[in-house]
Design an enzyme around this catalytic site. Structure first.
Site, PDB file in Angstrom:
ATOM      1  N   LYS A  90      -4.977   8.042   3.692  1.00  0.00           N
ATOM      2  CA  LYS A  90      -4.640   8.257   2.244  1.00  0.00           C
ATOM      3  C   LYS A  90      -5.832   8.905   1.481  1.00  0.00           C
ATOM      4  CE  LYS A  90      -2.403   5.588  -1.534  1.00  0.00           C
ATOM      5  NZ  LYS A  90      -2.060   4.141  -1.916  1.00  0.00           N
ATOM      6  N   SER A 166       2.569   4.536  -3.572  1.00  0.00           N
ATOM      7  CA  SER A 166       1.756   5.595  -3.540  1.00  0.00           C
ATOM      8  C   SER A 166       1.472   6.210  -2.277  1.00  0.00           C
ATOM      9  CB  SER A 166       0.635   5.404  -4.512  1.00  0.00           C
ATOM     10  OG  SER A 166      -0.305   4.293  -3.935  1.00  0.00           O
ATOM     11  N   SER A 167       1.525   5.567  -1.059  1.00  0.00           N
ATOM     12  CA  SER A 167       1.047   6.109   0.088  1.00  0.00           C
ATOM     13  C   SER A 167       2.292   6.870   0.810  1.00  0.00           C
ATOM     14  CB  SER A 167       0.849   4.861   1.098  1.00  0.00           C
ATOM     15  OG  SER A 167      -0.202   4.096   0.337  1.00  0.00           O
ATOM     16  N   ILE A 187      -0.899  -2.303  -4.008  1.00  0.00           N
ATOM     17  CA  ILE A 187      -1.117  -3.541  -5.035  1.00  0.00           C
ATOM     18  C   ILE A 187       0.169  -3.814  -5.576  1.00  0.00           C
ATOM     19  CG2 ILE A 187      -1.401  -1.627  -7.006  1.00  0.00           C
ATOM     20  CD1 ILE A 187      -3.637  -3.505  -8.126  1.00  0.00           C
ATOM     21  N   GLY A 188       1.369  -3.125  -5.501  1.00  0.00           N
ATOM     22  CA  GLY A 188       2.596  -3.622  -5.810  1.00  0.00           C
ATOM     23  C   GLY A 188       3.658  -3.096  -5.212  1.00  0.00           C
ATOM     24  N   GLY A 189       3.401  -2.731  -3.863  1.00  0.00           N
ATOM     25  CA  GLY A 189       4.330  -1.851  -3.055  1.00  0.00           C
ATOM     26  C   GLY A 189       3.992  -0.530  -2.498  1.00  0.00           C
ATOM     27  N   SER A 190       2.754  -0.372  -2.725  1.00  0.00           N
ATOM     28  CA  SER A 190       2.355   1.258  -2.361  1.00  0.00           C
ATOM     29  C   SER A 190       2.252   1.508  -0.743  1.00  0.00           C
ATOM     30  CB  SER A 190       1.119   1.720  -2.731  1.00  0.00           C
ATOM     31  OG  SER A 190       1.334   1.734  -4.407  1.00  0.00           O
TER      32      SER A 190
END
Length: 438
Positions: A90, A166-167, A187-190
């Site tokens: 990433k 984000s990934s 951090i919250g689902g990335s």
């Protein structure tokens, strides 16, 4: 001549562990394997826009070195577990000599990174070969891999749909068989959202189990416990192998238990029931309508409190999202920090199609300009947030407590309320990430 077309099709679908074994058994060379994945990546990425920077020549040189080491070894020699296997990284994870923009246009002026992130270094030490670097959402804080630096990543199964974020670049490349595995962050689902949207496997490790050093943006305070670097793989069997490499010394995959001694708590959308033929019990968790609001309130409050924490020994202060955005000098106020008026002006530029930022990034930066005390008050005050946290922790503890005759309980919960949405559709349902915020 290299492997035949049939052999290539077989190899490109193998797990990282299987490929490492094929290399040790000298069924294929690392040079052939890396070249094969480069060709697959070049074919697929034109439509995906998932890989945004590459190091193909260096990867081939490292593959030759891996081949030399394998050829000089004897049967039974202890070789690195991922020797000669390619992977992707990433773009927000530092790699010496490569850009680390995290999708922020202002960071394109920075020199290449002088360091390599510790998690990436762990994979390299295990013999894996970095092939390329993948797309992210701006500053890694949205559920679609889209930013002004690299553009939009498309889902490999339907280009009109999101690959997640984000990934998202990682999941898209892994799903398209361009690499057997990649390294993302969450951090919250990335990690979990892109893996779900692209039909691959992702794992967010326990907080602080894998080093975050070299990740940008870096988290401090309480948020540091929530940011996790972790793997995305085409085969679930690779997740334990990769976690052993990323978190050396941690016992991973030892022991185990039978399904008959396992209680599964299934959450959301009517999904319940044990696997056919299994005797493990299940409990259906149909959340009430207030549950997403409670999760979102707690997640938001935790991030707000992280921004206001006083630094303590060994724990750096959390850098707010708007402070990271202020690397763009046009958004800076007179004291160098983010300016509310500049952010509002940039939102207007976005509405006209002239902004150098994405809407989710601007919206979050603007929300942070509201005094944290007011936002905490709107969420029920510090005491209310602490009470909500305690209530939810107790609910989770009660749920996971094994009953008589059970070894453990797991929660089976959908990652998202739907399959991958069309591009930018998540703007209309921004709170749907609460499944992974929990």
């Amino acid at each position: 001549p290299g492997p035949s077309d049939e052999a290539r099709r077989w190899l490109v679908g193998r797990s990282a562990g299987q490929l490492a074994q094929c290399l040790r058994d000298r069924q294929i060379t690392s040079t052939e394997l890396v070249q094969m994945h480069i060709e697959q990546l070049q074919r697929a990425n034109a439509g995906l826009n998932a890989a945004v920077a590459q190091r193909f020549q260096q990867a081939l040189e490292q593959a030759q070195q891996a081949d030399t080491l394998i050829q000089s070894s004897n049967p039974g020699d202890d070789l690195p577990p991922l020797l000669g296997v390619p992977f992707s990284v990433k773009e927000c994870l530092a790699f010496k000599g490569m850009p680390t923009t995290s999708g922020l246009l202002a960071r394109t002026r920075n020199p290449p990174s002088p360091i390599t992130a510790e998690a990436v270094a762990s994979l390299i030490d295990a013999g894996a070969i970095p092939l390329c670097f993948t797309n992210v959402s701006e500053l890694c804080m949205w559920l679609e891999a889209y930013n002004p630096v690299y553009g939009l990543t498309r889902n490999p199964y339907a280009h009109g749909h999101t690959a997640g974020g984000s990934s998202g670049g990682e999941a898209a490349l892994v799903a398209a068989a361009c690499v057997p595995f990649g390294l993302g962050s969450d951090i919250g689902g990335s990690i979990r959202l892109p893996a779900s949207f692209c039909g691959v496997f992702g794992h967010k490790p326990t907080g602080n189990l894998v080093s975050n050093a070299g990740h940008y943006p870096q988290s401090g305070g309480r948020a540091r416990d929530m940011l996790c670097v972790g793997p995305i793989a085409r085969h679930a069997s690779d997740l334990a192998l990769l976690l052993r490499v990323l978190a050396p010394g941690v016992r991973v995959g030892e022991g185990g238990f039978g399904v008959a001694c396992l209680r599964g708590a299934c959450g959301g959308h009517g999904q319940s029931g044990a696997a056919p033929g299994e005797q493990g019990s299940t409990r259906d968790l149909q959340a009430d309508a207030s549950q997403p609001r409670r999760v979102l309130s707690l997640w938001s409050a935790t991030m707000l409190l992280a921004n206001t924490e006083t630094p303590s020994e060994g724990r750096a202060r959390q850098t707010s999202f708007s402070e990271s955005m202020a690397e763009d000098q046009r958004l800076q106020g007179p004291h160098g920090g983010p300016s509310t008026w500049a952010l509002l002006s940039e939102v207007l530029q976005w509405a006209r199609g002239r902004s150098s930022h994405t809407f989710p990034a601007l919206a979050l930066a603007l929300i942070e300009q509201i005094p944290a005390g007011i936002l905490i008050w709107l969420l029920g005050g510090a005491a209310g947030v602490a009470r909500l946290r305690a209530e939810m922790e107790e609910e989770l503890r009660t749920l996971l407590e094994p009953s008589s005759g059970e070894d453990a309980c797991v929660i089976l919960c959908p990652t998202y309320p739907s399959a991958a949405q069309r591009h930018f559709e998540p703007y209309l349902t921004p709170a749907d990430f609460t499944h992974t915020a929990a």
